[in-house]
Design a protein around this motif. Sequence first.
Motif, PDB file in Angstrom:
ATOM      1  N   ALA A  56      24.018 113.564 -39.848  1.00 45.88           N
ATOM      2  CA  ALA A  56      23.945 113.361 -38.400  1.00 45.88           C
ATOM      3  C   ALA A  56      24.822 112.166 -38.051  1.00 45.88           C
ATOM      4  O   ALA A  56      24.577 111.053 -38.537  1.00 45.88           O
ATOM      5  CB  ALA A  56      22.512 113.122 -37.950  1.00 45.88           C
ATOM      6  N   LEU A  57      25.846 112.399 -37.251  1.00 41.69           N
ATOM      7  CA  LEU A  57      26.756 111.349 -36.793  1.00 41.69           C
ATOM      8  C   LEU A  57      26.320 110.938 -35.397  1.00 41.69           C
ATOM      9  O   LEU A  57      26.421 111.725 -34.447  1.00 41.69           O
ATOM     10  CB  LEU A  57      28.198 111.875 -36.778  1.00 41.69           C
ATOM     11  CG  LEU A  57      28.705 112.446 -38.116  1.00 41.69           C
ATOM     12  CD1 LEU A  57      30.027 113.175 -37.906  1.00 41.69           C
ATOM     13  CD2 LEU A  57      28.851 111.347 -39.153  1.00 41.69           C
ATOM     14  N   LEU A  58      25.822 109.718 -35.260  1.00 41.48           N
ATOM     15  CA  LEU A  58      25.213 109.259 -34.011  1.00 41.48           C
ATOM     16  C   LEU A  58      26.160 108.285 -33.322  1.00 41.48           C
ATOM     17  O   LEU A  58      26.257 107.115 -33.711  1.00 41.48           O
ATOM     18  CB  LEU A  58      23.873 108.587 -34.280  1.00 41.48           C
ATOM     19  CG  LEU A  58      22.863 109.388 -35.120  1.00 41.48           C
ATOM     20  CD1 LEU A  58      21.602 108.579 -35.357  1.00 41.48           C
ATOM     21  CD2 LEU A  58      22.541 110.714 -34.464  1.00 41.48           C
ATOM     22  N   THR A  59      26.861 108.765 -32.288  1.00 42.75           N
ATOM     23  CA  THR A  59      27.699 107.870 -31.504  1.00 42.75           C
ATOM     24  C   THR A  59      26.864 107.250 -30.378  1.00 42.75           C
ATOM     25  O   THR A  59      25.803 107.759 -30.018  1.00 42.75           O
ATOM     26  CB  THR A  59      28.898 108.614 -30.907  1.00 42.75           C
ATOM     27  OG1 THR A  59      28.439 109.609 -29.974  1.00 42.75           O
ATOM     28  CG2 THR A  59      29.711 109.300 -31.993  1.00 42.75           C
ATOM     29  N   ASN A  60      27.363 106.140 -29.841  1.00 43.84           N
ATOM     30  CA  ASN A  60      26.606 105.390 -28.825  1.00 43.84           C
ATOM     31  C   ASN A  60      25.188 105.106 -29.320  1.00 43.84           C
ATOM     32  O   ASN A  60      24.209 105.206 -28.572  1.00 43.84           O
ATOM     33  CB  ASN A  60      26.563 106.158 -27.498  1.00 43.84           C
ATOM     34  CG  ASN A  60      27.947 106.447 -26.955  1.00 43.84           C
ATOM     35  OD1 ASN A  60      28.752 105.538 -26.759  1.00 43.84           O
ATOM     36  ND2 ASN A  60      28.248 107.718 -26.731  1.00 43.84           N
ATOM     37  N   ALA A  61      25.094 104.735 -30.592  1.00 43.13           N
ATOM     38  CA  ALA A  61      23.787 104.589 -31.232  1.00 43.13           C
ATOM     39  C   ALA A  61      23.009 103.383 -30.733  1.00 43.13           C
ATOM     40  O   ALA A  61      21.815 103.255 -31.039  1.00 43.13           O
ATOM     41  CB  ALA A  61      23.957 104.506 -32.746  1.00 43.13           C
ATOM     42  N   ASP A  62      23.646 102.484 -29.976  1.00 43.35           N
ATOM     43  CA  ASP A  62      22.910 101.355 -29.405  1.00 43.35           C
ATOM     44  C   ASP A  62      22.165 101.740 -28.134  1.00 43.35           C
ATOM     45  O   ASP A  62      21.451 100.909 -27.560  1.00 43.35           O
ATOM     46  CB  ASP A  62      23.859 100.186 -29.116  1.00 43.35           C
ATOM     47  CG  ASP A  62      24.292  99.484 -30.398  1.00 43.35           C
ATOM     48  OD1 ASP A  62      23.510  99.504 -31.366  1.00 43.35           O
ATOM     49  OD2 ASP A  62      25.402  98.929 -30.434  1.00 43.35           O
ATOM     50  N   ALA A  63      22.332 102.987 -27.689  1.00 43.47           N
ATOM     51  CA  ALA A  63      21.539 103.479 -26.563  1.00 43.47           C
ATOM     52  C   ALA A  63      20.095 103.659 -27.015  1.00 43.47           C
ATOM     53  O   ALA A  63      19.780 103.688 -28.211  1.00 43.47           O
ATOM     54  CB  ALA A  63      22.108 104.794 -26.039  1.00 43.47           C
ATOM     55  N   LYS A  64      19.195 103.789 -26.035  1.00 38.35           N
ATOM     56  CA  LYS A  64      17.760 103.850 -26.335  1.00 38.35           C
ATOM     57  C   LYS A  64      17.427 104.956 -27.332  1.00 38.35           C
ATOM     58  O   LYS A  64      16.657 104.732 -28.283  1.00 38.35           O
ATOM     59  CB  LYS A  64      16.968 104.059 -25.047  1.00 38.35           C
ATOM     60  CG  LYS A  64      15.457 104.128 -25.262  1.00 38.35           C
ATOM     61  CD  LYS A  64      14.709 104.329 -23.951  1.00 38.35           C
ATOM     62  CE  LYS A  64      13.206 104.401 -24.189  1.00 38.35           C
ATOM     63  NZ  LYS A  64      12.458 104.625 -22.921  1.00 38.35           N
ATOM     64  N   ALA A  65      17.987 106.134 -27.162  1.00 38.64           N
ATOM     65  CA  ALA A  65      17.664 107.250 -28.053  1.00 38.64           C
ATOM     66  C   ALA A  65      18.049 106.931 -29.489  1.00 38.64           C
ATOM     67  O   ALA A  65      17.303 107.236 -30.428  1.00 38.64           O
ATOM     68  CB  ALA A  65      18.368 108.518 -27.586  1.00 38.64           C
ATOM     69  N   GLY A  66      19.216 106.320 -29.689  1.00 38.42           N
ATOM     70  CA  GLY A  66      19.657 105.979 -31.032  1.00 38.42           C
ATOM     71  C   GLY A  66      18.777 104.929 -31.674  1.00 38.42           C
ATOM     72  O   GLY A  66      18.372 105.055 -32.841  1.00 38.42           O
TER      73      GLY A  66
END
Length: 290
Positions: A241-251
């Motif tokens: 799983a490649l999580l971009t914008n991972a500093d957002a709440k969901a990440g």
Amino acid sequence: MPFASGDPAALQKLRTALPAPKPREQVKVLRFPARGDLLRDFRDQLKRKAPVALVSCREFTADPVPDLLIDIKRQLMERCEPYPKLQFRRLEFALAVIENPINFRNHRAAQRNIKQAAKATFAPPPLSTAAVAEGGAVLGQVVPGTGQVPALVAGLYQARFPTAYSFYKWFGHRDIGEVDEPLDYMSNLNRWAHPRAESEPARGADLRRRDRALIAAFLADLRHAYGRGRLAREQWYCCVALLTNADAKAGKEFLARLKEVVDKLHRAEADPAPFLAVTDGGDHTQPETR
């Protein structure tokens, strides 16, 4: 494996983490802060080499962890030759159980709701009358007192998915040695998904419990997939799983709950799941104890 980004050190780090973990190892999380471009390159490199999902955590705001997990599941289920198609029966069953509030005080009504959740999760082919009768007997073990059931649900348990009863039983032990009654755990899961507490901290604690349960089901499905058939015979790459914008709440929330679940599985000496999370964010995985 050519690498378009010109960052061989990052590629080598990814390659090292890709093989499915061995016993006593833990699920890995790789971080490349502020390198969303690198993750998109990784997705291109991993096509036809491993099941991969690329998600932007910024897109999931309504119900962050379940929605993000559903999108990861959807992408990992896409065909990736030579891997067999992955199935996520435990996760899908859990998602069906939490979709609407269930009154578990009314035992008969709760049984109907669980049966409907199973029916929504599995789609078996048409069956003979004999197979329907056999399937009804198996379903009777799962939810006692159901009596005769429609062919679709009966067929699920006896014909197309002969190990489906183990999916139900998993909610009792969850690979960590618990001895809960599965229906009781499902009751808790449904309650956590629809918290009635008035205080925000109490509601947040219930939703975190729900999220941990969903992630545990997701990882169990991956362990099951890699523990049988072709995936058990060779050294395959993890699902990624490649999580971009991972500093957002969901990440942040997904990675924090993932760490909590992985730590608990590790303490229980459960086999590690063949899953690799790669993010472009910092380390925000401070565990919640509730």
